[in-house]
Design a protein around this motif. Structure first.
Motif, PDB file in Angstrom:
ATOM      1  N   ILE A  49       0.835  -1.204   0.000  1.00 17.31           N
ATOM      2  CA  ILE A  49       0.000   0.000   0.000  1.00 17.31           C
ATOM      3  C   ILE A  49       0.868   1.251   0.000  1.00 17.31           C
ATOM      4  O   ILE A  49       0.556   2.246  -0.669  1.00 17.31           O
ATOM      5  N   THR A  50       1.970   1.222   0.754  1.00 15.58           N
ATOM      6  CA  THR A  50       2.893   2.349   0.749  1.00 15.58           C
ATOM      7  C   THR A  50       3.404   2.618  -0.658  1.00 15.58           C
ATOM      8  O   THR A  50       3.533   3.776  -1.082  1.00 15.58           O
ATOM      9  N   ARG A  51       3.661   1.534  -1.407  1.00 16.24           N
ATOM     10  CA  ARG A  51       4.135   1.677  -2.783  1.00 16.24           C
ATOM     11  C   ARG A  51       3.056   2.265  -3.687  1.00 16.24           C
ATOM     12  O   ARG A  51       3.329   3.133  -4.513  1.00 16.24           O
ATOM     13  N   THR A  52       1.821   1.781  -3.555  1.00 13.67           N
ATOM     14  CA  THR A  52       0.757   2.296  -4.419  1.00 13.67           C
ATOM     15  C   THR A  52       0.388   3.732  -4.036  1.00 13.67           C
ATOM     16  O   THR A  52       0.050   4.541  -4.903  1.00 13.67           O
ATOM     17  N   ASN A  53       0.466   4.061  -2.745  1.00 11.21           N
ATOM     18  CA  ASN A  53       0.230   5.451  -2.335  1.00 11.21           C
ATOM     19  C   ASN A  53       1.197   6.403  -3.044  1.00 11.21           C
ATOM     20  O   ASN A  53       0.838   7.524  -3.395  1.00 11.21           O
ATOM     21  N   ARG A  84       2.261   9.464 -13.323  1.00 14.21           N
ATOM     22  CA  ARG A  84       2.326   8.707 -14.571  1.00 14.21           C
ATOM     23  C   ARG A  84       2.512   7.213 -14.308  1.00 14.21           C
ATOM     24  O   ARG A  84       2.267   6.384 -15.189  1.00 14.21           O
ATOM     25  N   GLN A  85       2.951   6.872 -13.105  1.00 20.06           N
ATOM     26  CA  GLN A  85       3.171   5.467 -12.741  1.00 20.06           C
ATOM     27  C   GLN A  85       1.941   4.808 -12.112  1.00 20.06           C
ATOM     28  O   GLN A  85       2.026   3.718 -11.555  1.00 20.06           O
ATOM     29  N   LYS A  86       0.780   5.459 -12.224  1.00 19.67           N
ATOM     30  CA  LYS A  86      -0.417   4.954 -11.552  1.00 19.67           C
ATOM     31  C   LYS A  86      -1.065   3.782 -12.279  1.00 19.67           C
ATOM     32  O   LYS A  86      -2.041   3.206 -11.785  1.00 19.67           O
ATOM     33  N   ARG A 107      -7.143   7.693 -10.312  1.00 20.37           N
ATOM     34  CA  ARG A 107      -6.049   7.892  -9.363  1.00 20.37           C
ATOM     35  C   ARG A 107      -5.068   6.730  -9.450  1.00 20.37           C
ATOM     36  O   ARG A 107      -3.855   6.912  -9.308  1.00 20.37           O
ATOM     37  N   LEU A 108      -5.633   5.532  -9.666  1.00 20.26           N
ATOM     38  CA  LEU A 108      -4.808   4.329  -9.723  1.00 20.26           C
ATOM     39  C   LEU A 108      -5.554   3.254 -10.500  1.00 20.26           C
ATOM     40  O   LEU A 108      -6.766   3.091 -10.345  1.00 20.26           O
ATOM     41  N   ALA A 109      -4.827   2.542 -11.359  1.00 24.34           N
ATOM     42  CA  ALA A 109      -5.353   1.344 -12.015  1.00 24.34           C
ATOM     43  C   ALA A 109      -4.436   0.199 -11.629  1.00 24.34           C
ATOM     44  O   ALA A 109      -3.225   0.235 -11.880  1.00 24.34           O
TER      45      ALA A 109
END
Length: 275
Positions: A10-14, A20-22, A177-179
């Motif tokens: 989760i820390t990484r995805t946050n 651009r890395q989402k 925000r994230l995929a």
């Protein structure tokens, strides 16, 4: 009873939200915790629940970003494998997903969508334009139609077109925000790879920063062996099968079955064909 803290993911995805890395695709074999990781992300980000007690005391709770994103986002989680049965056939999976999610969006964002909306990408775009809302999309078993319908070009092309509309281009960068996609196949290995080449790939061979979250690490297995009174050296001989970056990786299925039963067997290879 057997829990290994993988909330560092989760820390990484946050760290990649709204960057651009989402666009993240994680590929690994069955029984390596893909769905559990997807569920964990949905439980953390989803604003439809309060999961603060669940994550309290775990590694992510010590990160500066923990409270900022805890239960603060609109999450769309789809298990494509599960959708196969209620859809009725592979040909109907895409339309089933679109219809189901759009119906939920119309209920959650009343008045923001035209009644006859049929495009999920358009629905998310409309909601963002009207409210500024952004979404996190978690697609588990994203590649099931690619694997199971390998000879059905019509199904594959319709599915890839659906994914392209949802994730590729300028508009998705506004409403996402994230995929986060999980599957067995990495996107870049497909003949249609150019359709989704904006995703960052994390594979068994090239796990990058996600290496310690692929399976159980050596230190995690040692702690489990100590807790359950299992011989670690024998465990290593049986199950130490992968090197991911700098981490010796163990299959979670095999290790948890061993801790539960105390018997050394080939648990993981019995869950699927060798292919």
């Amino acid at each position: 009873e057997i829990y290994v803290d993988k909330t560092g993911l989760i820390t990484r995805t946050n760290a990649v939200l709204d960057t651009r890395q989402k666009f993240v695709c994680v590929s690994r074999p069955r029984r390596f915790g893909k769905s559990m990781a997807a569920d964990m992300l949905a439980a953390y980000y989803g604003r439809d629940c309060d999961s603060s007690r669940m994550f309290s005391g775990l590694s992510v709770s010590r990160d500066d970003s923990f409270w900022k994103h805890l239960n603060q986002h609109d999450v769309i989680q789809v298990d494509v494998q599960w959708c196969m049965e209620p859809a009725g056939s592979a040909e109907n999976v895409v339309s089933f997903i679109k219809k189901s999610v759009i119906q939920e969006l119309q209920e959650a964002f009343a008045g923001m969508l035209p009644e006859k909306t049929v495009s999920l990408a358009d629905a998310l775009s409309c909601i963002h334009a009207a409210s500024g809302k952004k979404f996190i999309i978690i697609l588990d078993e994203w590649d099931v139609l690619i694997r199971d319908e390998a000879s059905n070009e019509a199904v594959q092309e319709a599915y890839i077109a659906f994914l392209r509309g949802l994730f590729k281009g300028t508009e998705p960068t506004k409403y996402l925000r994230l995929a986060y996609l999980t599957g067995i196949l990495p996107i870049k290995k497909l003949r249609t790879q150019s359709a989704l080449n904006n995703f960052y790939q994390y594979t068994m061979i090239n796990p990058g920063v996600l290496a310690p979250y692929i399976g159980f690490t050596e230190e995690e297995v040692k702690r489990l062996c100590g807790r359950f009174g299992v011989d670690y050296e024998k465990t290593r001989e049986w199950y130490d099968g992968y090197l991911a970056g700098d981490f010796q990786i163990y299959n979670p299925q095999a290790v948890t079955e061993l801790m539960d039963s105390g018997a050394f067997r080939s648990y993981w290879t019995g869950t699927e064909t060798y292919e």
